[in-house]
Design a protein around this motif. Sequence first.
Motif, PDB file in Angstrom:
ATOM      1  N   MET A   7      18.632  17.663  17.194  1.00 21.99           N
ATOM      2  CA  MET A   7      18.443  19.170  16.191  1.00 21.99           C
ATOM      3  C   MET A   7      18.974  18.992  14.825  1.00 21.99           C
ATOM      4  O   MET A   7      18.299  19.049  13.974  1.00 21.99           O
ATOM      5  CB  MET A   7      19.007  20.350  17.168  1.00 21.99           C
ATOM      6  N   ASN A  10      16.766  16.263  13.107  1.00 16.86           N
ATOM      7  CA  ASN A  10      15.544  16.878  12.659  1.00 16.86           C
ATOM      8  C   ASN A  10      15.892  17.833  11.344  1.00 16.86           C
ATOM      9  O   ASN A  10      14.935  17.968  10.446  1.00 16.86           O
ATOM     10  CB  ASN A  10      14.791  17.393  13.546  1.00 16.86           C
ATOM     11  N   THR A  11      16.687  18.717  11.600  1.00 14.73           N
ATOM     12  CA  THR A  11      16.950  19.586  10.353  1.00 14.73           C
ATOM     13  C   THR A  11      17.410  19.167   9.108  1.00 14.73           C
ATOM     14  O   THR A  11      16.952  19.375   8.072  1.00 14.73           O
ATOM     15  CB  THR A  11      17.906  20.939  10.847  1.00 14.73           C
ATOM     16  N   GLU A  12      18.077  17.817   9.207  1.00 20.02           N
ATOM     17  CA  GLU A  12      18.519  17.237   8.031  1.00 20.02           C
ATOM     18  C   GLU A  12      17.304  16.527   7.395  1.00 20.02           C
ATOM     19  O   GLU A  12      17.075  16.472   6.022  1.00 20.02           O
ATOM     20  CB  GLU A  12      19.559  16.089   8.299  1.00 20.02           C
ATOM     21  N   TRP A  14      14.192  17.759   7.786  1.00 19.42           N
ATOM     22  CA  TRP A  14      13.590  18.634   6.982  1.00 19.42           C
ATOM     23  C   TRP A  14      14.138  19.445   5.708  1.00 19.42           C
ATOM     24  O   TRP A  14      13.398  19.474   4.730  1.00 19.42           O
ATOM     25  CB  TRP A  14      13.370  20.013   8.081  1.00 19.42           C
ATOM     26  N   LEU A  15      15.391  19.135   5.910  1.00 12.55           N
ATOM     27  CA  LEU A  15      16.061  19.833   4.540  1.00 12.55           C
ATOM     28  C   LEU A  15      15.897  19.140   3.458  1.00 12.55           C
ATOM     29  O   LEU A  15      15.558  19.597   2.320  1.00 12.55           O
ATOM     30  CB  LEU A  15      17.722  20.134   5.003  1.00 12.55           C
ATOM     31  N   VAL A  61      22.446  25.610  12.157  1.00  9.61           N
ATOM     32  CA  VAL A  61      21.800  24.463  11.547  1.00  9.61           C
ATOM     33  C   VAL A  61      20.222  24.672  12.289  1.00  9.61           C
ATOM     34  O   VAL A  61      19.481  24.175  11.666  1.00  9.61           O
ATOM     35  CB  VAL A  61      22.306  23.148  12.158  1.00  9.61           C
ATOM     36  N   GLY A  62      20.107  25.283  13.327  1.00  4.45           N
ATOM     37  CA  GLY A  62      18.849  25.329  14.005  1.00  4.45           C
ATOM     38  C   GLY A  62      18.131  26.707  13.774  1.00  4.45           C
ATOM     39  O   GLY A  62      16.875  26.673  13.812  1.00  4.45           O
ATOM     40  N   PRO A  66      17.428  26.985   8.572  1.00  4.56           N
ATOM     41  CA  PRO A  66      15.898  26.988   8.017  1.00  4.56           C
ATOM     42  C   PRO A  66      15.516  28.643   7.721  1.00  4.56           C
ATOM     43  O   PRO A  66      14.561  28.368   6.825  1.00  4.56           O
ATOM     44  CB  PRO A  66      15.147  26.708   9.500  1.00  4.56           C
TER      45      PRO A  66
END
Length: 136
Positions: A7, A10-12, A14-15, A61-62, A66
């Motif tokens: 997670m 993936n967030t990194e 996306w960011l 973070v999740g 976002p």
Amino acid sequence: RGTARAMIANTELWLETQRAALPAPAVEIVQRLGSQLDTLGKQLEGLDESRPQVAEVRKLVGEYLPEVVASYTAIPPHLRAERSAGASPDEAVTESLGRISTEIDAVTRQIAAGQIDKLAIRTRYLDFKYGAGPEG
């Protein structure tokens, strides 16, 4: 979904795709967040997913990260610098990302504290069992 480490990764990613939409001060924080997320992801390897720190990471973070960025990017660009409720959206997103960064740092320190303690205990044991090292 998935492991906390996945997670975070993936967030990194996306960011990174959101950087262009953020104001310059927020981009600086996003750069710091990228580094923090790398470190945190490594720390979470093999860590029990049921630990409270992992739940906090999932929220920060999740969810929160976002949501903050999505709320900001939903505002039309020409309105982002206008003050409303005491701060402009540019200022608000920068402040929110700064808070998230501070909290990620706190969680990273909490997780590291256990390893720091383990190392100190092992070092004391070795000193007791085999005597002091070359320093004394």
